[in-house]
Every structure is written in structure tokens, then in C-alpha cells.
Scaffold this active site. Structure first.
Site, PDB file in Angstrom:
ATOM      1  N   HIS A 119      21.980  -2.186   2.380  1.00  0.00           N
ATOM      2  CA  HIS A 119      20.697  -2.490   2.067  1.00  0.00           C
ATOM      3  C   HIS A 119      19.970  -3.341   3.286  1.00  0.00           C
ATOM      4  CE1 HIS A 119      17.438  -5.049   0.223  1.00  0.00           C
ATOM      5  NE2 HIS A 119      17.937  -4.276  -1.025  1.00  0.00           N
ATOM      6  N   ASP A 196      28.670  -7.868   0.564  1.00  0.00           N
ATOM      7  CA  ASP A 196      27.493  -7.991  -0.529  1.00  0.00           C
ATOM      8  C   ASP A 196      27.461  -7.385  -1.654  1.00  0.00           C
ATOM      9  OD1 ASP A 196      24.871  -7.612  -1.488  1.00  0.00           O
ATOM     10  OD2 ASP A 196      24.238  -6.237   0.164  1.00  0.00           O
ATOM     11  N   GLN A 199      25.186  -5.192  -5.939  1.00  0.00           N
ATOM     12  CA  GLN A 199      25.388  -4.204  -6.624  1.00  0.00           C
ATOM     13  C   GLN A 199      26.868  -4.051  -7.435  1.00  0.00           C
ATOM     14  OE1 GLN A 199      22.785  -2.384  -7.930  1.00  0.00           O
ATOM     15  NE2 GLN A 199      21.301  -2.831  -6.353  1.00  0.00           N
ATOM     16  N   LYS A 222      20.043  -9.429 -10.808  1.00  0.00           N
ATOM     17  CA  LYS A 222      20.517  -8.135 -11.202  1.00  0.00           C
ATOM     18  C   LYS A 222      21.830  -8.330 -12.059  1.00  0.00           C
ATOM     19  CE  LYS A 222      19.528  -6.689  -6.529  1.00  0.00           C
ATOM     20  NZ  LYS A 222      18.383  -5.790  -6.740  1.00  0.00           N
TER      21      LYS A 222
HETATM   22  N1  PLP Z   1      22.010  -5.933  -0.993  1.00  0.00           N
HETATM   23  C1  PLP Z   1      21.977  -5.009  -2.031  1.00  0.00           C
HETATM   24  C2  PLP Z   1      23.067  -3.910  -1.859  1.00  0.00           C
HETATM   25  C3  PLP Z   1      20.835  -4.652  -2.762  1.00  0.00           C
HETATM   26  O1  PLP Z   1      20.824  -3.623  -3.779  1.00  0.00           O
HETATM   27  C4  PLP Z   1      20.129  -5.704  -2.916  1.00  0.00           C
HETATM   28  C5  PLP Z   1      18.812  -5.404  -3.707  1.00  0.00           C
HETATM   29  O2  PLP Z   1      18.331  -4.498  -4.376  1.00  0.00           O
HETATM   30  C6  PLP Z   1      20.107  -6.676  -2.018  1.00  0.00           C
HETATM   31  C7  PLP Z   1      21.252  -6.768  -1.215  1.00  0.00           C
HETATM   32  C8  PLP Z   1      18.878  -7.936  -1.809  1.00  0.00           C
HETATM   33  O3  PLP Z   1      18.919  -8.533  -3.160  1.00  0.00           O
HETATM   34  P1  PLP Z   1      17.747  -9.553  -3.485  1.00  0.00           P
HETATM   35  O4  PLP Z   1      16.369  -8.816  -3.234  1.00  0.00           O
HETATM   36  O5  PLP Z   1      17.959  -9.971  -4.858  1.00  0.00           O
HETATM   37  O6  PLP Z   1      17.914 -10.932  -2.518  1.00  0.00           O
END
Ligand code: PLP
Length: 402
Positions: A119, A196, A199, A222
């Protein structure tokens, strides 16, 4: 699982005059009544700033904030509560590490390794770090199936590598990465690992000690908790050695104009008024999840994924991206001749909420030569009827747009 939907008031709404079909859980999950009640109760009758006042409400909120930290510690099996830092979300957690770890350990000509399926939140903070320090970003690719080329990892790691950052689960491909194996390979080369977990954490308990990772980041929203709260787990050794990320109240021991000393862990990394309402709400989400059977939860999610995959494949004219052997409940697809946004907009008119676009993962789109995808992501509260509504909706969209 049968009565689970009654805990989520939003799910019984109608949208565009039809029952809402919420299939955008990877973007944000809906909240159980227990979380809504907790947040309301705090705002309505127990709001006091934590770690400061000696009055009743301040002390209650402080105690519940620290209890939420303990709930997170237990949920992810961190060794110590001081290794759990509350942040604004996964993005904030990763930026904290990119800054503070970067300040302490990264120099010109060093290297940071990320993967091609990350991401943007697990790419851009590292790019910014590399720009600041004159370091280089290296990328571990994935195969067309959506599986990481872990076989190429040893060749990417060297004396110069200061950190490896990898998603536990891809937010586009749904791939569940072999993070335990990746951590072992990185550690064998002396490289710390940030996982990370944005998900990954919502699909059942996580064990950061077994995983062996040095850092683990996730977002509250999430995992059925409130927005604006997240977690960074980090091994105490790193938190001790890293400088603070932000300065302000609560993160200091003493302040003089000549010299400031910093608070003990975890407060050294929690500058300013913390989002204690969010943290306590996250604690309520974890308490709710703990009442569910994790095996039943996962079974339901995987059943929904399997059925969606089969039915979407029957639609024709579209390809599903991400066919790893070990997948989480995310189905991303694209038509050769139809625009992803058009498909998502027609689904919206049918009351079906999905995500479309680059899904905050442009390198994944570039891998397949696409401008975007449509993503349906399932939670344990979704049903097979909703999967059918999705595939019927996709067929209808195809017919209209063709
Ligand atoms: N990493 C992954 C794999 C994600 O799917 C997301 C959000 O969709 C994030 C990081 C970032 O999360 P946030 O926007 O809640 O900080």
C-alpha cells in the site's frame, strides 16, 4: 455467526432504496454496537483528559486507556504493554518508524527493502526517508499469481539493508504473505522487519512474538474500532534507542530551555493529547472480537471469498487479480473493456458498496498494466446472498456498459 449482523446497526440500512450490501471492509469495517456505545458513553458522561488531571473522569479515562493498551498487547501477544504505542492509524505508525528508526539507524548509501505489493502507506514514508538520508529503496517483486518472490529476497539483502517493510496481507491481491519465513530470512541477514498488519490483524489473533517481527502496524477502523486510532508495536530495544517522533505534552520527563528529557516508554512516542476515546473504543472492538470464534470467523470469510471467486469467474470478460494459494477475503477484478469506476458506480446505484481505482497501490496496477480495479472485500458479517447480489450487480453493470 448467524446472528452476528444484529450487532452492526449500519448493516440493516437501505441505500438507493435497496438493502445495503457493504463489501468495502478492507477500506474500513463497520462498528458493532458495543464500540458505538463505548464511544458515546465516553463523550456523554466520562470525558477527562488522560495522564494529567486528578479528578474522577480524568482518572477513569486514564485507567481505561491503559486497559485498552493491555487489550491490544494481549490480542497481538506483545511481550510488554510498553511496546504498544497508540498512533492515529497504520499510516501514522509506519511514518513514526520511518522517521525515528531512520534518524537513528539510516545513513547515506544504506538501503530499505519494500515489496511491489505494498500500500502507498508502506512505500512513501520509506521514499521520504531515503530522500532525507540519501539511501536507496529496493523492491521485492511478486509473481503474476500475486505471490511474493520470496526466493529473490536473500539476493536483495546486504550489509547496506537497514530495514525490510512488508504487508502481512495485500490490500489488492488478498495474498497472505509468509511473514514468519520472511522475518526469519531477514533476521538471518541481520535486517529488522516492519510488518504492515493493516489487512491482517482483523482476521484473527496475531502473535508478534511468534512472527518475530520488530515492528507491527495497524489501524483501529479496519478491526471494527473507531477511526483515528492505530497501533505501532515495536520491540522495546528499538523504542529505547529511537529518538522521539513528535515533541509535545506527555512525552517529556522534564523541560528546561537548556535541556529536555523524555518520558519512559510508551509515552515517549505519544506526544500531545492522545486519542483516548479512540483507544478505548479499539479496546471495546477487541473485546467484541474476543467473544467470536476465530475459526468460525475465518471459515465464513473464506467461504464468501471462494463463492465470490467462482461466481465472478462465470461473469465473463473480467479477470480476478490475486490467485495466491493462501488468500484473505479480498476479490479484486477488472474488465478488459469496461472502466472500473463505471462498474463501481452502477453497483452503488444497486446499493452495493465496493472500492474502485488504484486501491492506494499504484505499483500493483502497473504490474498488470491496469489503470484500476474493482475490489470487493468481505467481513465475517457478510452473507452468501450478498455475494450473489454482487455478481448479479456486476452482470447488470456489464450489460448496461456494453
Ligand atoms: N496498509 C495497508 C495494507 C492498507 O490496506 C491500508 C489502508 O487501506 C493502510 C496501510 C493504511 O491504513 P490507514 O489509512 O488506516 O492508515
Amino acid at each position: 455467526m448467524q446472528n452476528i449482523r444484529q450487532h452492526f446497526p449500519l448493516l440493516s440500512q437501505t441505500l438507493s432504496g435497496r438493502p445495503l450490501v457493504y463489501l468495502d471492509n478492507a477500506a474500513t469495517a463497520q462498528k458493532p454496537q458495543a464500540v458505538i456505545d463505548t464511544v458515546n458513553e465516553l463523550h456523554a458522561s466520562l470525558n477527562g483528559n488522560i495522564h494529567r488531571g486528578v479528578h474522577y473522569m480524568a482518572e477513569q479515562c486514564t485507567a481505561r486507556y491503559e486497559a485498552a493498551r493491555e487489550s491490544v498487547r494481549e490480542y497481538i501477544n506483545a511481550e510488554k504493554a510498553c511496546e504498544v504505542i497508540f498512533t492515529a492509524g497504520a499510516t501514522a505508525s509506519i511514518n513514526l518508524v520511518a522517521f525515528a528508526f531512520g534518524e537513528r539507524y539510516v545513513r547515506a548509501d544504506d538501503e530499505i527493502v519494500v515489496t511491489e505489493m505494498e500500500h502507498h502507506s508502506n512505500i512513501v514514508p520509506w521514499q521520504l526517508l531515503c530522500e532525507r538520508k540519501g539511501a536507496t529503496l529496493k523492491v521485492l517483486p511478486f509473481a503474476d499469481s500475486g505471490e511474493l518472490r520470496v526466493d529473490l529476497l536473500p539476493a536483495l539483502l546486504s550489509q547496506k539493508t537497514k530495514l525490510l517493510a512488508v504487508a502481512q496481507v495485500s490490500n489488492v491481491l488478498g495474498t497472505v504473505n509468509p511473514v514468519d519465513e520472511i522475518v526469519r530470512a531477514a533476521h538471518a541477514a541481520g535486517v529488522p522487519v516492519l510488518v504492515d498488519g493493516a489487512q491482517g490483524v482483523q482476521h484473527g489473533r496475531v502473535d508478534v512474538q511468534r512472527m518475530g517481527c520488530d515492528f507491527y502496524a495497524f489501524s483501529g477502523h479496519k478491526i471494527y474500532g473507531p477511526t483515528g486510532i492505530g497501533v505501532l508495536y515495536a520491540k522495546e530495544k528499538f523504542l529505547d534507542e529511537m529518538p522521539p517522533y513528535q515533541g509535545g505534552g506527555d512525552m517529556i520527563k522534564t523541560v528546561t530551555f537548556a535541556k529536555t528529557t523524555y518520558a519512559d516508554l510508551p509515552y515517549k512516542f505519544e506526544a500531545g493529547t492522545a486519542n483516548y476515546v479512540g483507544a478505548i473504543g479499539l479496546g471495546a472492538a477487541i473485546a467484541f472480537l474476543s467473544t467470536l470464534d476465530p475459526a468460525a470467523m475465518q471459515q465464513q470469510e473464506l467461504l464468501l471469498l471462494r463463492r465470490a471467486t467462482e461466481q465472478l469467474q462465470d461473469v465473463g470478460g473480467l479477470a480476478i487479480y490475486g490467485n495466491a494459494a493462501h488468500k484473505s477475503s479480498i476479490a479484486s477484478f477488472a474488465f478488459g473493456n469496461l472502466h472500473h469506476l463505471d462498474v463501481a458506480q452502477i453497483l452503488d446505484k444497486l446499493g452495493i458498496a465496493v472500492r474502485s481505482g488504484t486501491l492506494c497501490a499504484e505499483p500493483v496496477m502497473q504490474h498488470y498494466g491496469l489503470t484500476g480495479m474493482v475490489r470487493a472485500s468481505f467481513a465475517f458479517y457478510n452473507t452468501l446472498d450478498e455475494v450473489l447480489a454482487l455478481t448479479e450487480g456486476v452482470k447488470k453493470a456489464k450489460k448496461i456498459l456494453e
